[in-house]
Scaffold this motif. Structure first.
Motif, mmCIF file in Angstrom:
data_model
loop_
_atom_site.group_PDB
_atom_site.id
_atom_site.type_symbol
_atom_site.label_atom_id
_atom_site.label_comp_id
_atom_site.label_asym_id
_atom_site.label_seq_id
_atom_site.Cartn_x
_atom_site.Cartn_y
_atom_site.Cartn_z
ATOM 1 N N THR A 91 0.831 -1.205 0.000
ATOM 2 C CA THR A 91 0.000 0.000 0.000
ATOM 3 C C THR A 91 0.861 1.248 0.000
ATOM 4 N N ALA A 92 1.896 1.254 0.851
ATOM 5 C CA ALA A 92 2.798 2.404 0.930
ATOM 6 C C ALA A 92 3.503 2.623 -0.404
ATOM 7 N N ASP A 93 3.975 1.547 -1.008
ATOM 8 C CA ASP A 93 4.651 1.668 -2.300
ATOM 9 C C ASP A 93 3.710 2.271 -3.349
ATOM 10 N N ALA A 94 2.437 1.894 -3.283
ATOM 11 C CA ALA A 94 1.462 2.431 -4.239
ATOM 12 C C ALA A 94 1.246 3.922 -4.018
ATOM 13 N N VAL A 95 1.256 4.352 -2.745
ATOM 14 C CA VAL A 95 1.103 5.777 -2.440
ATOM 15 C C VAL A 95 2.261 6.569 -3.028
ATOM 16 N N PHE A 96 3.485 6.080 -2.825
ATOM 17 C CA PHE A 96 4.652 6.804 -3.333
ATOM 18 C C PHE A 96 4.702 6.788 -4.859
ATOM 19 N N ALA A 97 4.273 5.680 -5.461
ATOM 20 C CA ALA A 97 4.234 5.618 -6.920
ATOM 21 C C ALA A 97 3.256 6.641 -7.480
ATOM 22 N N ALA A 98 2.153 6.849 -6.767
ATOM 23 C CA ALA A 98 1.155 7.815 -7.228
ATOM 24 C C ALA A 98 1.613 9.246 -6.998
ATOM 25 N N MET A 99 2.372 9.481 -5.914
ATOM 26 C CA MET A 99 2.782 10.840 -5.568
ATOM 27 C C MET A 99 3.994 11.320 -6.357
ATOM 28 N N THR A 100 4.869 10.403 -6.766
ATOM 29 C CA THR A 100 6.126 10.807 -7.410
ATOM 30 C C THR A 100 5.928 11.709 -8.630
ATOM 31 N N PRO A 101 4.973 11.427 -9.548
ATOM 32 C CA PRO A 101 4.798 12.321 -10.701
ATOM 33 C C PRO A 101 4.360 13.740 -10.323
ATOM 34 N N LEU A 102 3.751 13.878 -9.142
ATOM 35 C CA LEU A 102 3.300 15.201 -8.716
ATOM 36 C C LEU A 102 4.463 16.121 -8.362
#
Length: 218
Positions: free
Chosen positions: A4-15
């Motif tokens: 779950t944490a990895d998915a959060v960071f994957a989603a936030m990185t492009p921002l």
């Protein structure tokens, strides 16, 4: 939970790149993964504080980490970089699906150009410059040992004596401030602090027990 944490960071990185590009060269955006405090920076765009991927969190991050599930958004607060520049910052804690604090998205804006422009306009309009408000400094070095040193040096300046020469009451005040800042949530922090204070780890643990006991008293 790691997935779950990895998915959060994957989603936030492009921002990170997108936000920094929107606000221009005076803006820096930093994404922190608190699962590894000593290398918490996982993405960065802009160079306001000069940090890079793999750097440690700042003392602001330590404070957020210490708050844990109670960490909340801090928007538009002012601080100073080590070189004296005024920064306007926003810290947005990130949580996984269970509400566990896992990191933060931080936005730092260098106000130097804005302050210079404000000064020019004030002169042109015949307005007196606003009195400068006291703003706390923040160590953005990217090295936790240096961040820890900055926190201790601040206490030394407040008491006008080296940390190793503090009386017990003064040392307890310092340990209390370090505890409140979240330093002791880091691996190896007690050994680092004890060495800097010139006491044994046992002595430091005794101080911490006293601090925690005082905090629990009504």
């Amino acid at each position: 939970m790691s997935g779950t944490a990895d998915a959060v960071f994957a989603a936030m990185t492009p921002l990170v790149e997108g936000i920094a590009a929107t606000f221009g060269r005076s803006c820096e955006v930093v994404l922190h993964d608190y699962r590894d405090p000593e290398r918490s920076v996982v993405a960065v765009a802009g160079s306001v504080t000069g940090r890079g991927v793999g750097d440690a969190m700042s003392e602001i991050g330590l404070r957020v980490l210490a708050a844990g599930p109670d960490a909340c958004n801090e928007v538009g607060y002012l601080t100073r970089a080590q070189d004296g520049r005024m920064l306007k910052c926003t810290t947005l804690p990130l949580h996984d699906a269970d509400g566990t604090l896992i990191g933060a998205l931080c936005i730092n804006v260098d106000l130097s150009a804005i302050n210079r422009a404000t000064g020019v306009l004030s002169d042109l309009l015949g307005l007196s410059a606003m009195a400068e408000l006291p703003v706390p400094a923040t160590d953005f070095s990217g090295d936790l040992d240096q961040v820890l040193d900055s926190l201790i040096e601040r206490a030394e300046r407040a008491h006008a004596v080296p940390a190793a020469a503090l009386g017990r009451d003064q040392r307890l005040e310092l340990v209390q401030s370090l505890h409140d800042s979240g330093v002791f949530a880091l691996r190896g922090a007690p050994a680092r602090v004890a060495k800097r204070l010139g006491i044994s780890r046992t002595g430091l643990y005794n101080d911490l027990a006293t601090v925690k006991k005082d905090c629990e008293q009504p």
